[in-house]
Design a protein around this motif. Sequence first.
Motif, mmCIF file in Angstrom:
data_model
loop_
_atom_site.group_PDB
_atom_site.id
_atom_site.type_symbol
_atom_site.label_atom_id
_atom_site.label_comp_id
_atom_site.label_asym_id
_atom_site.label_seq_id
_atom_site.Cartn_x
_atom_site.Cartn_y
_atom_site.Cartn_z
ATOM 1 N N ARG A 1 29.128 27.266 48.888
ATOM 2 C CA ARG A 1 30.334 26.936 49.639
ATOM 3 C C ARG A 1 31.604 27.004 48.787
ATOM 4 O O ARG A 1 32.674 27.324 49.267
ATOM 5 N N GLY A 2 31.468 26.716 47.496
ATOM 6 C CA GLY A 2 32.640 26.709 46.629
ATOM 7 C C GLY A 2 33.137 28.098 46.283
ATOM 8 O O GLY A 2 34.239 28.246 45.782
ATOM 9 N N HIS A 3 32.331 29.124 46.530
ATOM 10 C CA HIS A 3 32.761 30.470 46.155
ATOM 11 C C HIS A 3 32.829 31.377 47.371
ATOM 12 O O HIS A 3 33.675 31.165 48.218
ATOM 13 N N PRO B 1 37.439 26.666 50.000
ATOM 14 C CA PRO B 1 38.301 26.635 48.814
ATOM 15 C C PRO B 1 38.579 27.994 48.188
ATOM 16 O O PRO B 1 39.710 28.298 47.839
ATOM 17 N N PHE B 2 37.538 28.827 48.050
ATOM 18 C CA PHE B 2 37.747 30.098 47.366
ATOM 19 C C PHE B 2 38.704 30.994 48.139
ATOM 20 O O PHE B 2 39.630 31.578 47.570
ATOM 21 N N ARG C 1 46.653 26.334 45.858
ATOM 22 C CA ARG C 1 45.738 26.431 44.725
ATOM 23 C C ARG C 1 45.495 27.893 44.451
ATOM 24 O O ARG C 1 45.295 28.666 45.379
ATOM 25 N N SER C 2 45.500 28.252 43.175
ATOM 26 C CA SER C 2 45.228 29.641 42.848
ATOM 27 C C SER C 2 43.836 29.722 42.240
ATOM 28 O O SER C 2 43.207 28.699 41.957
ATOM 29 N N LEU C 3 43.357 30.949 42.031
ATOM 30 C CA LEU C 3 42.035 31.116 41.427
ATOM 31 C C LEU C 3 42.001 30.475 40.045
ATOM 32 O O LEU C 3 41.046 29.768 39.702
ATOM 33 N N SER D 1 30.083 26.911 37.838
ATOM 34 C CA SER D 1 31.023 27.155 38.926
ATOM 35 C C SER D 1 32.276 27.840 38.406
ATOM 36 O O SER D 1 32.770 28.816 38.996
ATOM 37 N N ALA D 2 32.795 27.352 37.260
ATOM 38 C CA ALA D 2 33.986 27.969 36.676
ATOM 39 C C ALA D 2 33.701 29.410 36.289
ATOM 40 O O ALA D 2 34.525 30.302 36.501
ATOM 41 N N ALA D 3 32.497 29.641 35.717
ATOM 42 C CA ALA D 3 32.152 30.996 35.295
ATOM 43 C C ALA D 3 32.112 31.934 36.494
ATOM 44 O O ALA D 3 32.584 33.066 36.426
#
Lengths: 293, 341
Positions: free
Chosen positions: B84-86, B113-114, B291-293, B310-312
Amino acid sequence: MASQLNKKPLALSLFSTGFIVIWLILAAFPFIWTLWGSFKVELDFFSKADWTNALTGARTTVEYGSPFTGAGYHGAWVQEEFWRSVINTAIVCFFTVTISLTLGTLGGYALSRSGFKYVFWLLIAALIFRAMPPITLVSGYLLQFFNWNVWGILPTTIIVLVAINQPFTLWMLHSFFQKIPKELDESAIVDGCTRFQAFRYVIIPVMWPGVITTGLFSFLLAYNDFAVTTLLLAEENRTMVPAIAAFMGTTQTEGNVMFAVAAVVSATAPLFVLVMFFQRQIVSGLTAGAVKG
Amino acid sequence: MRHSTFFWFFLPTGLAMLLFIAFPIVSVISQSVFTPHEAVFVESENCGPFGCTTETTIDQDATAALREAKPLGQFVGLQIYLDRGHLATSEVAAAWRSTDSMGAFFKTINNLPFYRAMGFTLTYTFTVTPLLIILGFAIAVAVNSLHRHLKGLVIFFSLLPMIVTPLIGSLILFWMVDSRGVLGNFLQWMADDPDLSLKASTGLTWIMLIVYGVWHSAPFAFVVFYAGLQTLPQDTLESSRIDGATRWQQIRYVVIPHIMPLVTFVALIQIMDNFRVLEPIIGFNAEAHARSLSWIILNDLNGETQLLSSAATTSVLTILGVSILLSPVLVRTWRDFNSKA
């Protein structure tokens, strides 16, 4: 005759002058305003009641007996120990610039003097690396730096900034060295110098204008960096920019916005001096890449 | 230059880039397909006089052994990419099925979000870049007609917004447009609305960030175009005047074609830099609305628990985005090189 034809109608030259004046106000006013306001108390800097308070310092006079006060600077530099961040920034900038220029001149010189095809690919790789946002690399560093126990200290950040700086430095110096005639160092080699001696005794004495211009931009990159320094430095080793970002979190709640304002003005001052002395180099550096492309 | 000499000259810088740019990229990609091991649990049954209870404890040795055996973590393939986060494939698919109009579909997508960050990043990049090119060109033309003595002074002040640290520049503007700041007060007076706050609405926040972006980068375009104007072919300009071209026609048919390569250059650099927008969001305290990438990556890495995987994953997606934006340039460079060879 030509100047006669080129003469502007009055309306147009008024319009053009007006436009420049508006742009100058847009560009300079925020800095002047913040500099002026940094010597006031918060109620003057943010004055809902009467905006002229920010100019006259009515509240500041009430509180300190004079329309100017250094309380914000005292709070930032002494109470919040901003001077530590200033020293850290100085260290980071000095070493980043020195190391990246050393590596960059060697590499850029080699790229400019070699005619093989891999030069093109190396330059393309550098261009791709330059395009990559530095923050995307940070999650790749963290795990290793934790494992080697080098996270949070200045040398790690310096090395990372040097590496991130290399692609740009290489492009700048490569195009600069190409403008230095090849015959210069080749005749030295004919006279019996090795390649390195030719570089040392012939190229180094004439390379300083290009190196200074490139160095200015390396300095700006190290000085202005936010993403890498925020994520790679421990709290006690913070440079100015992450320290100011941290101020925003802590001081806003404590009502010490003026500390942050003073810190911001302090961090802007060196950049002012830089532009004042090196305006010509900055302009030539910005256009160096463009004129080629 | 011989290969071996080249190698020694290039080694230090090559090594720096290899170790701290190329390897981290590999590391980021591998992190994005692995997650950290979960702790190994053991269930033990304690039987006493009042019956049996099962107790779950973490088996420290087994967990450590597992981490030792596979230091990268557990291979999960593209799972993190699709969560879901990406890319949120299942949510997108569900939204596609359940919504009946494109508007409603995009509204649902926009809550992920993404995609929200992607939306802001692209909007920012593609509004700021053309606007700053236009503003920079206008300043360059106006400054070019100034008296020689004034030019230096104007260039000095024009450079300031660009040279100043992005975070600091955005903070300075942020304090001014604060509802208690001088510009904020002025806007309230203009709009005749004492409660107007730029921070409160998404639209105004975006406009504020875009204005900052143009303010920050227009000087760069200005300096480059100004340098271009110095090399303007005077005889072409003069003959166009003799042919009766108006001032506007001179700009349209002589000046603009002359600096077109510079426009491409500025656009390329600015797309690259605007795509990584981060500092203004922090400085303007705007993360509630924009919010940006880059901001998502920072947020994942800066939290209490660092969400490395997740950050990666977001990093890899950002790098892909940059490559797509830059591919036309690379293709062009490649063609130029081949035509020269």
